[in-house]
Motif scaffolding. Structure first.
Motif, PDB file in Angstrom:
ATOM      1  N   UNK A 186       0.789  -1.226   0.000  1.00 54.40           N
ATOM      2  CA  UNK A 186       0.000   0.000   0.000  1.00 54.40           C
ATOM      3  C   UNK A 186       0.826   1.283   0.000  1.00 54.40           C
ATOM      4  N   UNK A 187       2.073   1.200   0.461  1.00 54.01           N
ATOM      5  CA  UNK A 187       2.904   2.403   0.586  1.00 54.01           C
ATOM      6  C   UNK A 187       4.203   2.214  -0.164  1.00 54.01           C
ATOM      7  N   UNK A 245       6.305   6.556  -1.060  1.00 59.33           N
ATOM      8  CA  UNK A 245       6.611   7.745  -0.263  1.00 59.33           C
ATOM      9  C   UNK A 245       7.285   8.788  -1.141  1.00 59.33           C
ATOM     10  N   UNK A 246       8.244   8.365  -1.957  1.00 57.98           N
ATOM     11  CA  UNK A 246       8.922   9.289  -2.875  1.00 57.98           C
ATOM     12  C   UNK A 246       7.929   9.861  -3.875  1.00 57.98           C
ATOM     13  N   UNK A 247       7.061   9.023  -4.406  1.00 56.28           N
ATOM     14  CA  UNK A 247       6.057   9.477  -5.362  1.00 56.28           C
ATOM     15  C   UNK A 247       5.160  10.553  -4.745  1.00 56.28           C
ATOM     16  N   UNK A 291      -0.700  14.484   4.391  1.00 56.17           N
ATOM     17  CA  UNK A 291      -0.802  14.614   2.938  1.00 56.17           C
ATOM     18  C   UNK A 291      -0.315  13.341   2.241  1.00 56.17           C
ATOM     19  N   UNK A 292       0.761  12.775   2.759  1.00 59.99           N
ATOM     20  CA  UNK A 292       1.303  11.549   2.178  1.00 59.99           C
ATOM     21  C   UNK A 292       0.293  10.407   2.335  1.00 59.99           C
ATOM     22  N   UNK A 293      -0.277  10.271   3.534  1.00 62.37           N
ATOM     23  CA  UNK A 293      -1.270   9.214   3.775  1.00 62.37           C
ATOM     24  C   UNK A 293      -2.466   9.377   2.835  1.00 62.37           C
TER      25      UNK A 293
END
Length: 154
Positions: free
Chosen positions: A89-90, A95-97, A108-110
């Motif tokens: 899922x991550x 995370x980089x994307x 925001x990342x989540x």
């Protein structure tokens, strides 16, 4: 197709049946012999997606009844299932994307990745345990301590 529907399809492709079921003992999900039960009390699709990812992780990585997490072998299998879910899922590339798409805070990342804040937090802790303070990915550095930060290398 949203992420939950994609995981439902992946489950079907792997001969795993997914059921909505009222679970007890504060369980959100349970995997048993090719069947996933997801607690009907879960309110959001995002949370259901995270639970289903972990239960599919159990399908792919665990053997036997591992409910007793005081047993070291069971705890290890639980961690493997969660790591599978976090990577699904991550992932570090995810995370980089998210950073490349302008996400700067954990929230925001989540949201960008379609996971709960808690799921991202737990993933970052798991990645920190696995990689240490930071991990280089392509031309980026992902820092896990003191909190999630991403920087582009020059």
């Amino acid at each position: 197709m949203n992420k939950y529907e994609e995981l439902i399809q992946e489950a079907a492709d792997n001969n795993v049946n997914v059921h909505d079921f009222r679970l007890e003992d504060n369980l959100s999900g349970l995997y048993v012999d090719g069947n996933v039960a997801i607690d009907t009390g879960i309110e959001t699709t995002t949370e259901k997606t995270c639970v289903l990812a972990e239960e599919l992780g159990h399908h792919h990585t665990t053997v036997g009844n591992i409910l007793d997490l005081s047993d070291a072998q069971n705890a290890k299998q639980e961690r493997q299932a969660r790591l599978w879910a976090y990577n699904k899922q991550i992932g570090l590339r995810g995370i980089v994307n998210a950073f490349e798409h302008g996400c700067r805070s954990s929230q925001e990342i989540a949201e960008h990745l379609g996971v709960t804040d808690e799921f991202l937090y737990d993933a970052v802790e798991c990645y920190r345990d696995k990689y240490g303070l930071y991990k280089e990915v392509d031309n980026y550095i992902i820092y896990f301590i003191p909190n999630l930060r991403i920087g582009k290398m020059i």
